[in-house]
Design a protein around this motif. Structure first.
Motif, PDB file in Angstrom:
ATOM      1  N   LEU A  45     -21.075 -14.002  17.446  1.00 51.65           N
ATOM      2  CA  LEU A  45     -21.401 -13.829  16.036  1.00 51.65           C
ATOM      3  C   LEU A  45     -20.381 -14.609  15.231  1.00 51.65           C
ATOM      4  N   VAL A  46     -20.843 -15.239  14.169  1.00 55.99           N
ATOM      5  CA  VAL A  46     -19.957 -15.909  13.223  1.00 55.99           C
ATOM      6  C   VAL A  46     -20.203 -15.264  11.865  1.00 55.99           C
ATOM      7  N   ASP A  47     -19.144 -14.763  11.286  1.00 59.13           N
ATOM      8  CA  ASP A  47     -19.222 -14.076   9.995  1.00 59.13           C
ATOM      9  C   ASP A  47     -20.267 -12.963  10.014  1.00 59.13           C
ATOM     10  N   GLY A  48     -20.335 -12.250  11.147  1.00 58.82           N
ATOM     11  CA  GLY A  48     -21.227 -11.097  11.259  1.00 58.82           C
ATOM     12  C   GLY A  48     -22.663 -11.396  11.603  1.00 58.82           C
ATOM     13  N   ARG A  49     -23.007 -12.669  11.768  1.00 58.10           N
ATOM     14  CA  ARG A  49     -24.392 -13.040  12.087  1.00 58.10           C
ATOM     15  C   ARG A  49     -24.458 -13.633  13.486  1.00 58.10           C
ATOM     16  N   GLN A  50     -25.527 -13.273  14.216  1.00 54.82           N
ATOM     17  CA  GLN A  50     -25.659 -13.810  15.569  1.00 54.82           C
ATOM     18  C   GLN A  50     -25.747 -15.332  15.523  1.00 54.82           C
ATOM     19  N   HIS A  51     -24.925 -15.962  16.339  1.00 56.30           N
ATOM     20  CA  HIS A  51     -24.823 -17.418  16.347  1.00 56.30           C
ATOM     21  C   HIS A  51     -25.417 -18.004  17.628  1.00 56.30           C
ATOM     22  N   ASP A  52     -25.014 -17.500  18.771  1.00 55.24           N
ATOM     23  CA  ASP A  52     -25.485 -17.986  20.066  1.00 55.24           C
ATOM     24  C   ASP A  52     -25.579 -16.824  21.038  1.00 55.24           C
ATOM     25  N   PHE A  53     -26.323 -17.045  22.125  1.00 55.45           N
ATOM     26  CA  PHE A  53     -26.261 -16.134  23.251  1.00 55.45           C
ATOM     27  C   PHE A  53     -26.407 -16.954  24.524  1.00 55.45           C
TER      28      PHE A  53
ATOM     29  N   VAL B  47     -15.160 -14.817  14.249  1.00 56.96           N
ATOM     30  CA  VAL B  47     -15.983 -14.924  15.452  1.00 56.96           C
ATOM     31  C   VAL B  47     -15.819 -13.662  16.291  1.00 56.96           C
ATOM     32  N   THR B  48     -16.949 -13.123  16.718  1.00 55.56           N
ATOM     33  CA  THR B  48     -16.968 -11.987  17.636  1.00 55.56           C
ATOM     34  C   THR B  48     -17.714 -12.414  18.883  1.00 55.56           C
ATOM     35  N   LEU B  49     -17.158 -12.088  20.032  1.00 55.76           N
ATOM     36  CA  LEU B  49     -17.791 -12.386  21.315  1.00 55.76           C
ATOM     37  C   LEU B  49     -18.093 -11.065  22.001  1.00 55.76           C
ATOM     38  N   TYR B  50     -19.388 -10.779  22.208  1.00 55.20           N
ATOM     39  CA  TYR B  50     -19.803  -9.604  22.959  1.00 55.20           C
ATOM     40  C   TYR B  50     -20.055 -10.021  24.397  1.00 55.20           C
ATOM     41  N   GLY B  51     -19.503  -9.266  25.326  1.00 56.44           N
ATOM     42  CA  GLY B  51     -19.694  -9.553  26.743  1.00 56.44           C
ATOM     43  C   GLY B  51     -19.340  -8.343  27.562  1.00 56.44           C
ATOM     44  N   LYS B  52     -19.049  -8.590  28.844  1.00 47.40           N
ATOM     45  CA  LYS B  52     -18.595  -7.508  29.713  1.00 47.40           C
ATOM     46  C   LYS B  52     -17.787  -8.109  30.850  1.00 47.40           C
ATOM     47  N   PRO B  53     -16.911  -7.311  31.447  1.00 46.98           N
ATOM     48  CA  PRO B  53     -16.101  -7.793  32.560  1.00 46.98           C
ATOM     49  C   PRO B  53     -16.985  -8.226  33.731  1.00 46.98           C
ATOM     50  N   GLY B  54     -16.541  -9.268  34.428  1.00 45.44           N
ATOM     51  CA  GLY B  54     -17.258  -9.733  35.601  1.00 45.44           C
ATOM     52  C   GLY B  54     -18.452 -10.625  35.309  1.00 45.44           C
ATOM     53  N   CYS B  55     -18.626 -11.015  34.075  1.00 42.69           N
ATOM     54  CA  CYS B  55     -19.750 -11.858  33.658  1.00 42.69           C
ATOM     55  C   CYS B  55     -19.260 -13.302  33.597  1.00 42.69           C
ATOM     56  N   HIS B  56     -19.757 -14.157  34.496  1.00 42.23           N
ATOM     57  CA  HIS B  56     -19.261 -15.540  34.517  1.00 42.23           C
ATOM     58  C   HIS B  56     -19.666 -16.318  33.268  1.00 42.23           C
ATOM     59  N   LEU B  57     -20.831 -16.034  32.705  1.00 41.24           N
ATOM     60  CA  LEU B  57     -21.209 -16.701  31.451  1.00 41.24           C
ATOM     61  C   LEU B  57     -20.284 -16.272  30.317  1.00 41.24           C
ATOM     62  N   CYS B  58     -19.842 -15.014  30.358  1.00 39.34           N
ATOM     63  CA  CYS B  58     -18.896 -14.523  29.347  1.00 39.34           C
ATOM     64  C   CYS B  58     -17.563 -15.255  29.469  1.00 39.34           C
ATOM     65  N   ASP B  59     -17.127 -15.488  30.705  1.00 38.28           N
ATOM     66  CA  ASP B  59     -15.889 -16.234  30.925  1.00 38.28           C
ATOM     67  C   ASP B  59     -16.000 -17.644  30.366  1.00 38.28           C
ATOM     68  N   ASP B  60     -17.145 -18.290  30.621  1.00 42.54           N
ATOM     69  CA  ASP B  60     -17.374 -19.645  30.094  1.00 42.54           C
ATOM     70  C   ASP B  60     -17.385 -19.638  28.570  1.00 42.54           C
ATOM     71  N   ALA B  61     -18.086 -18.671  27.986  1.00 46.27           N
ATOM     72  CA  ALA B  61     -18.170 -18.576  26.526  1.00 46.27           C
ATOM     73  C   ALA B  61     -16.799 -18.325  25.916  1.00 46.27           C
ATOM     74  N   ARG B  62     -16.009 -17.455  26.538  1.00 48.22           N
ATOM     75  CA  ARG B  62     -14.663 -17.144  26.040  1.00 48.22           C
ATOM     76  C   ARG B  62     -13.808 -18.408  25.991  1.00 48.22           C
TER      77      ARG B  62
END
Length: 81
Positions: free
Chosen positions: A59-67, A7-22
């Motif tokens: 991404l899961v196994d290199g493929r986009q899974h959710d955004f 699993v790969t999580l793309y995000g950025k600092p200060g992003c509340h949706l990123c915090d929730d996803a993490r």
């Protein structure tokens, strides 16, 4: 040598949706014994261009899974299948 995280999580600092996803990704990965990596799109202009309006992106196994949001059940299914 440890295996590449599934699993790969793309995000950025200060992003509340990123915090929730993490939080969701970390919980599901811990439950299933999987690793994940987190990458800031701010560190790579190509990633910022590609994902800037969609973060967080998983991404899961290199493929986009959710955004934007991560559904824990859907992620469990993807990792269990």
């Amino acid at each position: 040598m440890s295996p590449t995280p599934r699993v790969t999580l793309y995000g950025k600092p200060g992003c509340h949706l990123c915090d929730d996803a993490r939080a969701v990704v970390a919980a599901v990965c811990a439950e299933l014994g999987e690793e994940f990596e987190e990458i800031s799109i701010l560190d790579d202009p190509a990633l910022a261009e590609r994902y800037g309006e969609e973060i967080p992106v998983t991404l899961v196994d290199g493929r986009q899974h959710d955004f934007w949001r991560v559904d824990p059940e859907r992620l469990r299914r993807a990792l269990s299948g």
